[in-house]
Design an enzyme around this catalytic site. Structure first.
Site, PDB file in Angstrom:
ATOM      1  CG  PHE A 111      -2.007   0.955   1.234  1.00  0.00           C
ATOM      2  CD1 PHE A 111      -3.211   0.639   0.626  1.00  0.00           C
ATOM      3  CD2 PHE A 111      -1.880   2.207   1.825  1.00  0.00           C
ATOM      4  CE1 PHE A 111      -4.275   1.538   0.600  1.00  0.00           C
ATOM      5  CE2 PHE A 111      -2.937   3.114   1.810  1.00  0.00           C
ATOM      6  CZ  PHE A 111      -4.128   2.782   1.197  1.00  0.00           C
ATOM      7  CG  ASP A 168      -0.655  -2.238   7.007  1.00  0.00           C
ATOM      8  OD1 ASP A 168      -1.782  -2.513   7.464  1.00  0.00           O
ATOM      9  OD2 ASP A 168      -0.391  -1.149   6.455  1.00  0.00           O
ATOM     10  CE1 TYR A 225      -9.724   3.592   6.239  1.00  0.00           C
ATOM     11  CE2 TYR A 225      -8.654   4.629   8.111  1.00  0.00           C
ATOM     12  CZ  TYR A 225      -8.637   4.232   6.789  1.00  0.00           C
ATOM     13  OH  TYR A 225      -7.516   4.465   6.035  1.00  0.00           O
ATOM     14  CE  LYS A 226      -8.347   0.466   4.568  1.00  0.00           C
ATOM     15  NZ  LYS A 226      -6.904   0.367   4.374  1.00  0.00           N
ATOM     16  NE  ARG A 276     -10.561  -2.082  -3.248  1.00  0.00           N
ATOM     17  CZ  ARG A 276      -9.954  -1.496  -2.209  1.00  0.00           C
ATOM     18  NH1 ARG A 276      -8.773  -1.924  -1.797  1.00  0.00           N
ATOM     19  NH2 ARG A 276     -10.503  -0.477  -1.599  1.00  0.00           N
TER      20      ARG A 276
END
Ligand SMILES: *Cc1c(COP(=O)(O)O)cnc(C)c1O
Length: 414
Positions: free
Chosen positions: A125, A199, A224-225, A373
């Site tokens: 990322f 991560d 927040y995911k 996605r």
């Protein structure tokens, strides 16, 4: 797979009742919990209470009365079981990016390697790589021979054998959903004296993690995911207890001090995981995340993992049964054992297809240059949702609905 098969899957779904904990809009199938988890009733209520009663009425006394001061540790302890970690090693604070800076610095200082080399994968990322570049530049400005080495994911094992100081990996790839083998890579790194930072942004809440069993050194992840903590929710950080006595992190603010209210000019780090704190915790945001974690109570990570895989497997087999959907090319691993709770398909019209799906109530996202996605959260999705979303996708492709002009306007956030 028939409607009866789908109904049978919902019938035996032990997590089906968790859906009632969420405040999802009607006529919406939310396949984007990998980007921003939805609002649960508990978070909405907690926000109301914290704003009007705690902040509104109890004002500053709330730091003690409502234990705002312990929030980072309390929320960290609540996240720990989802990571396969003993609680005193997890803290909730700041963003993933900021926490990575702290951990990378701490790991480089702890490492016994000759040179401060960070190894990572090129498809990591971007924020993870930007933070590592920034730290490398800072160290170089001060004369250290710091290096950031980026390799293709399939070249990681050979590069680990060269013995860098720190290996920084993202467990589930945000583009493809490919999951790395945490146990194997961590073991290999340790054989070569390399410290590892994982991560877990796309892993926590959907994968049966075992940080302690894998002897992971350090980890970070997103609030927040799949943890559903709300937009910009604070992140979490994990440090194995065997390292807590030795580390030193550079963003040493007063909240990580042993006695912040002694107001001593000299910094003295707190003893445990709390030394990873920097400034004042974001109480409103953390209260939403804290409440969202109540949705995971009594739910085992193994069950979350199992249902997330079953949802994506069902989606795939339904897609594979539709001839028109053959033009979507799966870029995620076909084997659910090596993928997270996500599927990605490439298509040169992926952006308009994503917009047409959203207009039809199936919320997905697009990742440049050509990926559609979809995230599969086990807490609020049913197998009927999966069947309905494939049928809507099929209609959009068969009837060329995505070719309508309105679906090509690119927005700022995709
Ligand atoms: C979402 C995500 C982040 C987010 O970082 P923030 O600093 O919290 O915005 C970082 N790393 C990965 C792998 C992610 O998926």
């Amino acid at each position: 797979m028939t409607e009866i098969d789908i109904a049978a899957l919902d019938e035996v779904d032990t997590l089906a009742s968790c859906r009632d904990l969420f405040d999802l809009p009607t006529q919406t199938i939310y396949l984007n919990g990998n980007s921003l988890g939805p609002l649960c009733h508990a978070s909405a209520e907690a926000m109301q209470r914290v704003v009007s009663e705690e902040w509104g009425q109890d004002l500053i006394s709330s730091w003690n009365k409502h234990r705002w001061i312990d929030f980072p540790l309390r929320v960290g302890a609540r996240i720990a079981p989802l990571l396969g970690a003993a609680p005193e090693q997890v803290l909730c604070c700041d963003s993933v990016s900021v926490n990575l800076f702290k951990l990378l610095s701490a790991a480089l200082a702890l490492s016994k390697a000759q040179k401060p080399t960070i190894l990572s994968h090129r498809d990591n990322f971007p924020t993870d790589l930007y933070i590592a570049e920034g730290l490398r530049d800072l160290l170089q400005q001060h004369g250290a021979q710091a290096e950031l080495k980026l390799v293709a994911t399939n070249a990681l094992e050979a590069a680990i054998a060269e013995g860098p100081a720190v290996l920084m990996l993202t467990h589930v790839d945000f583009r493809t959903g490919r999951k790395l083998d945490m146990a194997k890579l961590t073991r290999l790194a340790h054989q070569h004296g390399v410290l590892v930072i994982w991560d877990l942004s796309h892993s926590a809440g959907v994968i049966d993690l075992a940080l302690d069993d894998c002897q992971v050194d350090f980890a970070v992840g997103c609030g927040y995911k799949f943890l559903n903590g709300g937009p910009g929710a604070p992140a979490f950080v994990y440090v194995a207890s065997r390292h807590l006595q030795q580390i030193k992190q550079p963003l040493q603010g007063w909240m990580g001090h042993k006695a912040p209210f002694a107001f001593n000019p000299d910094y003295e780090a707190d003893l445990g995981i709390n030394q990873l704190q920097t400034g004042t915790p974001s109480v409103l945001a953390m209260s939403a995340l804290d409440a969202a974690l109540s949705c995971f109570e009594g739910v085992s990570p193994a069950d979350l993992n199992r249902k997330a895989s079953a949802l994506s497997e069902t989606f795939l087999s339904l897609v594979e049964a539709e001839p028109a959907l053959a033009e979507l090319r799966l870029v995620s691993p076909r084997n659910p054992e090596i993928r997270g709770a996500q599927l990605s398909f490439s298509h040169d019209q992926a952006y308009p297809i994503s917009q047409a799906l959203i207009a039809a109530g199936v919320i997905v996202d697009f990742r440049a240059p050509n990926l559609l996605r979809l995230g599969f959260s086990p807490l609020y999705l049913s197998f009927a949702d999966i069947a309905a979303s494939v049928s809507i996708l099929n209609r959009i492709i068969v009837n060329n609905i995505y070719k309508d002009q309105q679906f090509s306007q690119r927005k700022r956030v995709t």
